[in-house]
Design an enzyme around this catalytic site. Sequence first.
Site, PDB file in Angstrom:
ATOM      1  N   LYS A 289      49.996  37.443  39.972  1.00  0.00           N
ATOM      2  CA  LYS A 289      48.833  36.922  39.253  1.00  0.00           C
ATOM      3  C   LYS A 289      49.266  36.477  37.856  1.00  0.00           C
ATOM      4  O   LYS A 289      49.990  37.182  37.159  1.00  0.00           O
ATOM      5  CB  LYS A 289      47.761  38.013  39.161  1.00  0.00           C
ATOM      6  CG  LYS A 289      46.353  37.502  38.948  1.00  0.00           C
ATOM      7  CD  LYS A 289      45.335  38.618  39.133  1.00  0.00           C
ATOM      8  CE  LYS A 289      43.914  38.085  39.026  1.00  0.00           C
ATOM      9  NZ  LYS A 289      42.913  39.144  39.201  1.00  0.00           N
ATOM     10  N   GLU A 375      31.498  48.559  47.905  1.00  0.00           N
ATOM     11  CA  GLU A 375      30.252  49.035  47.309  1.00  0.00           C
ATOM     12  C   GLU A 375      29.471  49.951  48.248  1.00  0.00           C
ATOM     13  O   GLU A 375      28.843  50.919  47.803  1.00  0.00           O
ATOM     14  CB  GLU A 375      29.378  47.848  46.894  1.00  0.00           C
ATOM     15  CG  GLU A 375      29.930  47.044  45.724  1.00  0.00           C
ATOM     16  CD  GLU A 375      30.912  45.960  46.145  1.00  0.00           C
ATOM     17  OE1 GLU A 375      31.425  45.246  45.268  1.00  0.00           O
ATOM     18  OE2 GLU A 375      31.176  45.836  47.371  1.00  0.00           O
ATOM     19  N   ARG A 403      25.107  44.461  47.920  1.00  0.00           N
ATOM     20  CA  ARG A 403      25.930  44.604  49.119  1.00  0.00           C
ATOM     21  C   ARG A 403      25.795  45.994  49.732  1.00  0.00           C
ATOM     22  O   ARG A 403      26.242  46.222  50.849  1.00  0.00           O
ATOM     23  CB  ARG A 403      27.398  44.340  48.770  1.00  0.00           C
ATOM     24  CG  ARG A 403      27.612  43.058  47.990  1.00  0.00           C
ATOM     25  CD  ARG A 403      29.065  42.759  47.745  1.00  0.00           C
ATOM     26  NE  ARG A 403      29.692  42.261  48.968  1.00  0.00           N
ATOM     27  CZ  ARG A 403      30.962  41.871  49.046  1.00  0.00           C
ATOM     28  NH1 ARG A 403      31.741  41.961  47.991  1.00  0.00           N
ATOM     29  NH2 ARG A 403      31.451  41.423  50.169  1.00  0.00           N
TER      30      ARG A 403
END
Length: 642
Positions: A289, A375, A403
């Site tokens: 990244k 979640e 979610r």
Amino acid sequence: MTDRPTTPLLDEVQSPADLHRLTDAQLHQMARELRAETISAVSATGGHLGAGLGVVELTVALHAVFDTPRDKLIWDVGHQSYPHKILTGRRNRIRTLRQKDGLSGFTKRSESPYDPFGAAHSSTSISAALGFSVARDLGGTTPEGLGDAIAVIGDGAMSAGMAFEAMNNAGALDKRLFVILNDNEMSIAPPVGALSSYLSRLYAGEPFQEFRAAAKGAVGLLPEPFREGAKRAKDMLKGMAVGGTLFESLGFSYIGPIDGHDLDQLLPVLRTVRARATGPVLIHVLTKKGKGYAPAEGARDRGHATAKFDIATGEQKKAPSNAPSYTSVFARALLAQAADDPRICAVTAAMPDGTGLNLFAERYPSRLFDVGIAEQHGVTFSAGLAAGGMRPFCTIYSTFLQRAYDQVVHDVAIQRLPVRFAIDRAGLVGADGATHAGAYDVAYLSNLPGFTVMAAADEAELTHMVATAAAHDDGPIAFRYPRGEGSGVEMPERGTPLEIGKGRMIREGSRVAILSLGTRLGPVMQAVESLSARGISPTVADARFAKPLDREMILDLAENHEALITIEEGAVGGFGSHVAQLLSDEGVFDAGLKFRMMTLPDIFIDQASPEDMYATAGLSPADIEAKVLDVLGVAQIAGKRA
């Protein structure tokens, strides 16, 4: 412009089809130019930098090998899609990223045929890609045609159960489908959990590293003479507990891991699988990244989300703040409560920095749990903590808590477990747009029996609500607060628990009362100041609680005013609807009360500044003033005179 990079090859690209005529050497140059253009664009707009830089070579390779948009390239989350947007005819608008009337910071179907599936939440790409693959085989059509489906998903997103549900289904259906596991060892926060450890082990051993270039993992795709030798070597590797055994057990041919920044590895592998695959294939690529830009590579979050910045130094151009952010106020208030109560713990779903819980982790590492992008698990885990005698603060953005709604209902509310929901990013959030707007939590929590739902009007109120939640053991409780800075009010040294279900009067007036929930109280007071110049003096109250309502205060406002207006930073069906239900049940409307609700409109509002978004929503100070004038008939009188 002189600050733009020199990109002679990229300048010739109008669509991905132009990449098909380039040599491999030119594709290397294309990647260098694409990286420079991405850095330049994000320096001007701000946004998600690190994720895009990590997939530059992968983006070039995928578009050079596959036939997009006929082949459906689906980026999980979509925050890494800026290089993809540059290559797919949107370069001339790339410096409008995340701005009003500009390009979305995520993939978006309405923006381009090269975005076949919109995203901004994680772990949806494999399910969508499988849907496209099955649609293709069933004779479905799209304007661009239906070819292959390619899902690009990060190792952080792969930790979510939905990704494995999709892979399990894809393996069973045995459809031709490509999944690129973009393994950068980091989503937003460093990855957590057993899956991350498993992926780390895949490329830690030297024997596997030496073998990978020859075997590539997918034995079934090799020419016949090579298959038996490769199979023997691969079986040996399985015995060493490395390799793609997890994915192969789900029915995928596994290839990798390979260097996701090396086009000399990416291009031949992608060309081979495109030519020969018959069933689902997972290609495991290793990336970094922020790759290729030192300030991003050196940052703790690898340049995940940045403001505008200076390219030479990487220094971000943030305006100085006169007030603390709501997130930091929550973090400090929670620390203060945790210092006195060892039962307080915190749960986050891969967002320790975004929710301010990185501070909690530093102070109380044994009481902070980052469950990854999961979640649903996070909510039920919090329910288990509460059932076990702890006081968990389940800290999740409003838009991500959606979610886990079944878990909120089934595992928390029905059992009346005292989980504390700290809901960040309430209301409209600006540059992230509709996908991250916290529009629905008041509505979807307030209709659950036994729930207490609060909304902070300012940062001082938030401090008190953290204290209220910490002390509340009688069922679940939630409090919501927005992104961004507070209003600069005087802060208490420590939060004081509020009386459950009791609002507060802000100012006494006459004729019309405005009942506010949340941080629209600031714009309400601006409207009141303007109305005062017209000789109109509204009463203003802060409800504090969407549930339970302050019945006494609301009925008193209704009895002593001609009109009552509610205002909230949420969708229809929330606070105002509950107030209307109370007034209806009490027969108040029979006496002629004029009642109006100001909510978010029944539309998804695209990215802009929060001020612009609230103006679009009709919740600006001017809109509040106009609503008061309208309900009192003043606007109509003025119009007739004109």
